[in-house]
Design an enzyme around this catalytic site. Structure first.
Site, PDB file in Angstrom:
ATOM      1  N   ARG A  96     -28.313  18.885 -23.131  1.00 16.59           N
ATOM      2  CA  ARG A  96     -27.227  18.107 -23.742  1.00 16.59           C
ATOM      3  C   ARG A  96     -27.228  16.666 -23.227  1.00 16.59           C
ATOM      4  NH1 ARG A  96     -22.998  21.477 -25.134  1.00 16.59           N
ATOM      5  NH2 ARG A  96     -23.357  22.614 -23.187  1.00 16.59           N
ATOM      6  N   TYR A  97     -27.507  16.494 -21.944  1.00 13.95           N
ATOM      7  CA  TYR A  97     -27.530  15.179 -21.313  1.00 13.95           C
ATOM      8  C   TYR A  97     -28.982  14.877 -20.929  1.00 13.95           C
ATOM      9  CZ  TYR A  97     -22.652  16.572 -20.473  1.00 13.95           C
ATOM     10  OH  TYR A  97     -21.367  17.019 -20.608  1.00 13.95           O
ATOM     11  N   ARG A 100     -30.482  16.322 -17.277  1.00 14.40           N
ATOM     12  CA  ARG A 100     -30.262  17.689 -16.781  1.00 14.40           C
ATOM     13  C   ARG A 100     -30.265  18.706 -17.921  1.00 14.40           C
ATOM     14  NH1 ARG A 100     -26.098  14.272 -16.614  1.00 14.40           N
ATOM     15  NH2 ARG A 100     -23.979  14.869 -17.190  1.00 14.40           N
ATOM     16  N   CYS A 109     -23.047  39.593 -15.674  1.00 18.44           N
ATOM     17  CA  CYS A 109     -22.228  39.042 -14.584  1.00 18.44           C
ATOM     18  C   CYS A 109     -21.747  40.201 -13.724  1.00 18.44           C
ATOM     19  CB  CYS A 109     -20.999  38.334 -15.154  1.00 18.44           C
ATOM     20  SG  CYS A 109     -21.421  36.995 -16.293  1.00 18.44           S
ATOM     21  N   CYS A 113     -14.900  37.833 -17.032  1.00 21.25           N
ATOM     22  CA  CYS A 113     -13.628  37.119 -17.047  1.00 21.25           C
ATOM     23  C   CYS A 113     -13.075  37.151 -18.472  1.00 21.25           C
ATOM     24  CB  CYS A 113     -13.845  35.685 -16.589  1.00 21.25           C
ATOM     25  SG  CYS A 113     -14.828  35.591 -15.077  1.00 21.25           S
ATOM     26  N   CYS A 116     -13.738  34.007 -20.636  1.00 21.58           N
ATOM     27  CA  CYS A 116     -15.088  33.430 -20.560  1.00 21.58           C
ATOM     28  C   CYS A 116     -15.457  32.662 -21.833  1.00 21.58           C
ATOM     29  CB  CYS A 116     -16.110  34.542 -20.340  1.00 21.58           C
ATOM     30  SG  CYS A 116     -17.803  33.920 -20.332  1.00 21.58           S
ATOM     31  N   ARG A 118     -18.412  32.020 -22.717  1.00 24.32           N
ATOM     32  CA  ARG A 118     -19.621  32.610 -23.314  1.00 24.32           C
ATOM     33  C   ARG A 118     -19.406  34.099 -23.560  1.00 24.32           C
ATOM     34  NH1 ARG A 118     -23.134  29.291 -19.481  1.00 24.32           N
ATOM     35  NH2 ARG A 118     -23.318  27.338 -20.618  1.00 24.32           N
ATOM     36  N   ASP A 279     -11.484  26.656 -22.592  1.00 27.07           N
ATOM     37  CA  ASP A 279     -12.247  26.453 -23.823  1.00 27.07           C
ATOM     38  C   ASP A 279     -11.687  27.316 -24.953  1.00 27.07           C
ATOM     39  OD1 ASP A 279     -14.237  24.620 -22.834  1.00 27.07           O
ATOM     40  OD2 ASP A 279     -15.013  26.299 -21.643  1.00 27.07           O
ATOM     41  N   ASP A 316     -14.510  20.298 -22.124  1.00 27.06           N
ATOM     42  CA  ASP A 316     -15.775  20.366 -22.857  1.00 27.06           C
ATOM     43  C   ASP A 316     -15.436  20.152 -24.322  1.00 27.06           C
ATOM     44  OD1 ASP A 316     -18.476  21.043 -21.652  1.00 27.06           O
ATOM     45  OD2 ASP A 316     -17.128  22.286 -20.444  1.00 27.06           O
ATOM     46  N   LYS A 323     -18.799  16.920 -21.612  1.00 17.87           N
ATOM     47  CA  LYS A 323     -17.524  16.939 -20.873  1.00 17.87           C
ATOM     48  C   LYS A 323     -16.889  15.550 -20.892  1.00 17.87           C
ATOM     49  CE  LYS A 323     -18.347  20.577 -17.542  1.00 17.87           C
ATOM     50  NZ  LYS A 323     -19.538  21.067 -18.251  1.00 17.87           N
TER      51      LYS A 323
END
Ligand code: SF4
Length: 364
Positions: A96-97, A100, A109, A113, A116, A118, A279, A316, A323
């Site tokens: 995206r950037y 990185r 996981c 959560c 989450c 995702r 999100d 985000d 972000k």
């Protein structure tokens, strides 16, 4: 490719197990089965032990015990809320950037959560790890893009990989000349702290690149004695630690709770980094705050704790636009009134930590 530690066998993965342990009500079982059919459930014994079963609003339970409210989707919610897919040139990579990439190694996981971002991609039944071919293609992509300075291992949770496999991946990345930083985002030190053992530490330290770890925790009670010991092992191995926290209604939307969490991070050598606005993941509206509430909490936090304890409040931007810091503004331009003793110099209104307004430059 990934081996899951047998120590996680004690993890509760079915609503019936949650009911049996007193972590969910029997009358909710049918609803919770419907939630679990769509979104993964896992509560490790470490996390289960933190839940106050006498408290119907327990902030730890709210993060991990499923709720029928997850079946309610609201406008704007999206299966890919931060737009990873639109920036994925090859499987496993999000670029995206310029400098990185995210490298999504696993889709599992230690815990799942309920908020989450995702949640549509993680959990059993989803592809559990990149195939060897996809992994090699992702490495080739990183190798071929010399502007990539930092690789962020995420998922899923990369510390669900066996230390042996993780060591191979770290070595592969560190062997790429232009990759200087390997950052790992994880909930394992909090959710399954026993995994941070000597083998895991050894796997994380690699020549040729610097390892950073971003620890996800949302409530001060998550920093249990065992979690603090795991963080200390990482810090004592020379691995710099930062935090990430999601702002969650009924969990940490309270200045005193955020203060305690940020102080606990700093006391454990973890620099507060991000406070994420929730999100727009499907079925998570009941856990999101408004941005105005988040800004007010940040204002109050600034008045209560030192700069060392301040995370950056970020959003985000949906659609994959990255972000943006969304903390409260402290500086605005003042309108000039009457004669101008500053000869055209811009004057500002600046707000101090008590909320009082001052001007800069000050009046003569
Ligand atoms: S540990 Fe991270 S990726 Fe896994 S369920 Fe929680 S928020 Fe999602």
């Amino acid at each position: 490719m990934n081996r899951i530690d047998p120590k996680l066998a004690a993890t509760l993965r079915h609503p019936a197990d949650l009911v049996e342990r007193g972590l969910a009500k029997a009358t909710d079982l049918a609803d919770l089965e419907r939630v679990a059919a769509r979104y993964a459930v896992a509560v490790t014994s470490d996390i289960a032990g933190l839940i106050d079963t006498e408290n119907p609003d327990d902030p730890i339970a709210r993060q991990f015990i499923p709720s029928a409210l997850e079946l309610v989707s609201t406008p704007g919610e999206n299966a890919d809320p931060i737009g990873d897919d639109s920036h994925s040139p090859v499987a496993g990579i999000v670029h995206r950037y310029p400098d990185r990439v995210l490298f999504k190694l696993v889709h599992v996981c230690a815990v799942y959560c309920r908020f989450c971002f995702r949640r549509e991609m993680v959990g059993p039944g989803k592809e559990s790890a990149l195939s060897e071919t996809a992994y090699r293609n992702a490495l080739d992509y990183i190798r071929g893009h010399k502007e990539i300075w930092e690789v962020i291992l995420t998922g899923g949770d990369p510390l669900m990989l066996s230390p042996r496999r993780l060591a191979e991946i770290m070595a592969d990345l560190a062997a790429i000349d232009h990759v200087k930083i390997i950052r790992i985002h994880t909930r394992v030190p909090v959710a399954a702290p026993a995994r941070i053992d000597a083998d895991m530490i050894e796997a994380l330290r690699v020549g040729g690149a610097t390892t950073w770890i971003a620890i996800h925790a949302n409530h001060p009670r998550e920093l249990s004695d065992a979690a603090r010991t795991a963080c200390a092992r990482l810090a004592e191995a020379g691995i710099p630690l930062v935090s990430q926290t999601v702002l969650l209604r009924g969990v940490n939307d309270d200045a005193a709770v955020l203060e305690a969490l940020m102080r606990a991070f700093v006391e454990n050598r973890i620099k507060p980094y991000y406070l994420h606005h929730g999100d727009l993941a499907p079925g998570t509206a009941h856990l999101r705050t408004s941005i105005a509430e988040g800004q007010e909490l940040m204002r109050r936090l600034r008045g209560r704790v030192s700069g060392l304890c301040q995370p950056e409040y970020v959003l985000d931007i949906p659609g994959g636009h990255g972000k943006a810091p969304i903390g409260p503004p402290y500086l605005s331009q003042a309108n000039s009134q009457g004669c101008d003793p500053y000869q055209g110099e811009t004057r500002y209104r600046v707000v101090d930590y008590c909320g009082d307004v001052h001007h800069y430059p000050p009046k003569p």
